[in-house]
Scaffold this motif. Sequence first.
Motif, PDB file in Angstrom:
ATOM      1  N   ASP A 115      -1.991   2.552  -8.002  1.00  0.00           N
ATOM      2  CA  ASP A 115      -2.560   0.846  -8.145  1.00  0.00           C
ATOM      3  C   ASP A 115      -3.523   1.145  -6.278  1.00  0.00           C
ATOM      4  O   ASP A 115      -2.967   1.759  -5.023  1.00  0.00           O
ATOM      5  N   HIS A 126       4.231  -6.816  -9.565  1.00  0.00           N
ATOM      6  CA  HIS A 126       4.090  -6.286  -8.457  1.00  0.00           C
ATOM      7  C   HIS A 126       4.543  -7.108  -7.089  1.00  0.00           C
ATOM      8  O   HIS A 126       3.537  -8.556  -6.870  1.00  0.00           O
ATOM      9  N   MET A 158       5.232  -7.459  -3.394  1.00  0.00           N
ATOM     10  CA  MET A 158       4.815  -7.116  -2.307  1.00  0.00           C
ATOM     11  C   MET A 158       5.389  -8.141  -1.342  1.00  0.00           C
ATOM     12  O   MET A 158       4.719  -8.794  -0.480  1.00  0.00           O
ATOM     13  N   ASP A 208      -0.213  -9.701  -8.192  1.00  0.00           N
ATOM     14  CA  ASP A 208       0.177  -9.080  -7.341  1.00  0.00           C
ATOM     15  C   ASP A 208       0.471 -10.472  -6.460  1.00  0.00           C
ATOM     16  O   ASP A 208      -0.055 -11.043  -6.427  1.00  0.00           O
ATOM     17  N   HIS A 247      -1.175  -6.597 -14.452  1.00  0.00           N
ATOM     18  CA  HIS A 247      -0.850  -6.452 -13.028  1.00  0.00           C
ATOM     19  C   HIS A 247      -0.904  -7.961 -12.597  1.00  0.00           C
ATOM     20  O   HIS A 247      -1.732  -8.264 -12.045  1.00  0.00           O
TER      21      HIS A 247
HETATM   22 ZN    ZN Z   1      -0.366  -4.097  -7.537  1.00  0.00          ZN
END
Ligand code: ZN
Length: 217
Positions: free
Chosen positions: A174, A65, A67, A34, A32
């Motif tokens: 998460d 992911h 953001m 970020d 994963h």
């Molecule tokens: Zn994440």
Amino acid sequence: MPIVAPSLLAANFLKLEEECKMVNSSEADWLHLDVMDGQFVPNISFGIPVIEQVKKVITKFCDVHLMIETPENLVPAFKKAGADSIIVHYEVCPNLHRNIQQIKELGMKPAVAINPHTPVFLLEDILADLHHVLIMTVNPGFGGQKFIQHSLEKVSALRKMIDERKLDVLIEVDGGVTVENASSLVNAGADILVAGNTVFSSKDPLQTISQLKAVSR
Ligand code: ZN
Ligand code: DX5
């Protein structure tokens, strides 16, 4: 068995190659990644050049992911960097259906993340188009935060929505996931466990990953 996705945010950035090799040799299914922009979330992490380097070593599925605001501007670059799936946030995508189509057209698995305050019912009309839904179990922006207990009810509610519609959308959780709370999450209906500090701050990350993997419904 859940899909286990260690979050690179908690890794030792001076030893990224070693950390990636540890994940490769583990029972983890995904990595994963970020990405934060300092706008949607109050922090900046890493981006495209780092993912390109990680991709040279990692053998696992790369779950990216985002953001970030206006993710559509950068989705093609993340594809090029090696993303296998892209998660965009519901809160920053007024044209969410278009975002999902863009991710699919580029050959990646599309996913949507929702913040702790965003109700799952808002996903009703997009659910069938998704590969997975990420339920944030902390406020996004930082690793090592405390799990928000109410998230369990959101996981159950989403599980019900998916099952009633006979869809095969996966549920990812998460933030603040630990060996201790993993079984309640899986029992509530979670399919994918993201774990940052639980894995990378563990004395024995390989064993911790195995423990998360061994959680059963
Ligand atoms: Zn994440
Ligand atoms: C937080 C990130 C998470 C984070 C989880 O905004 O989305 O993926 O790395 O870290 P832990 O597992 O340490 O809470």
